[in-house]
Design an enzyme around this catalytic site. Sequence first.
Site, PDB file in Angstrom:
ATOM      1  N   PRO A  96       0.812  -1.218   0.000  1.00  0.00           N
ATOM      2  CA  PRO A  96       0.000   0.000   0.000  1.00  0.00           C
ATOM      3  C   PRO A  96       0.845   1.267   0.000  1.00  0.00           C
ATOM      4  CG  PRO A  96      -0.788  -1.557   1.655  1.00  0.00           C
ATOM      5  CD  PRO A  96       0.516  -2.083   1.153  1.00  0.00           C
ATOM      6  N   SER A  97       0.251   2.344  -0.488  1.00  0.00           N
ATOM      7  CA  SER A  97       0.857   3.688  -0.508  1.00  0.00           C
ATOM      8  C   SER A  97       2.190   3.726  -1.242  1.00  0.00           C
ATOM      9  CB  SER A  97       1.042   4.233   0.912  1.00  0.00           C
ATOM     10  OG  SER A  97      -0.144   4.081   1.639  1.00  0.00           O
ATOM     11  N   ARG A  98       2.343   2.839  -2.193  1.00  0.00           N
ATOM     12  CA  ARG A  98       3.568   2.774  -3.016  1.00  0.00           C
ATOM     13  C   ARG A  98       4.824   2.460  -2.196  1.00  0.00           C
ATOM     14  NH1 ARG A  98      -0.378   2.538  -5.825  1.00  0.00           N
ATOM     15  NH2 ARG A  98      -0.827   3.811  -7.653  1.00  0.00           N
ATOM     16  N   LEU A  99       4.637   1.903  -0.997  1.00  0.00           N
ATOM     17  CA  LEU A  99       5.796   1.524  -0.174  1.00  0.00           C
ATOM     18  C   LEU A  99       6.097   0.037  -0.420  1.00  0.00           C
ATOM     19  CD1 LEU A  99       4.916   3.499   3.091  1.00  0.00           C
ATOM     20  CD2 LEU A  99       6.472   4.140   1.246  1.00  0.00           C
TER      21      LEU A  99
END
Length: 218
Positions: free
Chosen positions: A195-198
């Site tokens: 998630p959240s590009r992490l």
Amino acid sequence: MGLQDVKKHMNSVRRDFSDQPFDESQSDNNPFIQYAKWFNEAVKASVLDPYAACVSTVDSHGQPSSRMVYIRDIIEDSFVFYTNYNSTKAKNIKQNNLGSFTIFWGELERQIQIKGTIEKVSSEISDAYFNARPRESQLGAWASNQSSILKDRNQLIDRLNEFTKQFEGKQVTRPNHWGGYRLIPFEIEFWQGRPSRLHDRIVYRKVNNQWEKNRLSP
Ligand SMILES: Cc1cc2nc3c(=O)[nH]c(=O)nc-3n(C[C@H](O)[C@H](O)[C@H](O)COP(=O)(O)O)c2cc1C
């Protein structure tokens, strides 16, 4: 959908990745074993053609080209695919033996990047694979001057008919212009969407003949 709608769709649809972690402790120290683990999960998840990979090659001007192939074998720590030895990719490989594979398993939100050198496999290996192919594919290998311009589709069908006649009642032998390549990796990266590009990225690099494993920033 017109181009304006395409642009609107590209711009507006956002999707986050699910939260399936992939960390140092989960990843095997050998990238081939790790590849096998993920491949197995891709098969279980019914990924379409999990053995498909985008292979990138570069010509003498540094112009890259990328296209899909099927990885058909793993031998001596290398990934094997089959193609036409006069094709654009083959010409590239002759000029520059560096190449890469990119594999995307969307159902699992995973990407694998493999970088290495590419060389031909032995004629024995190519023969064994060619002989196991369906007869129609064997004749297709004779008929297609892969990557060259055709006047029209009939020209290809005429060539197929010619070779079908030529090999009537005989075993179709492998043409010299068709065979395998193997990509011998020096780097393999496993990417898991988070998630959240992490995202999680674990990269293996060959140093002094040993695989070193590191985490990369997403
Ligand atoms: C899913 C998929 C798998 C493919 N597998 C192969 C393959 O194993 N070998 C091959 O020569 N072409 C394969 N192709 C066709 C190549 O993508 C490409 O069109 C062809 O090899 C010519 O490439 P080139 O002109 O860059 O050499 C495949 C295409 C797709 C979409």
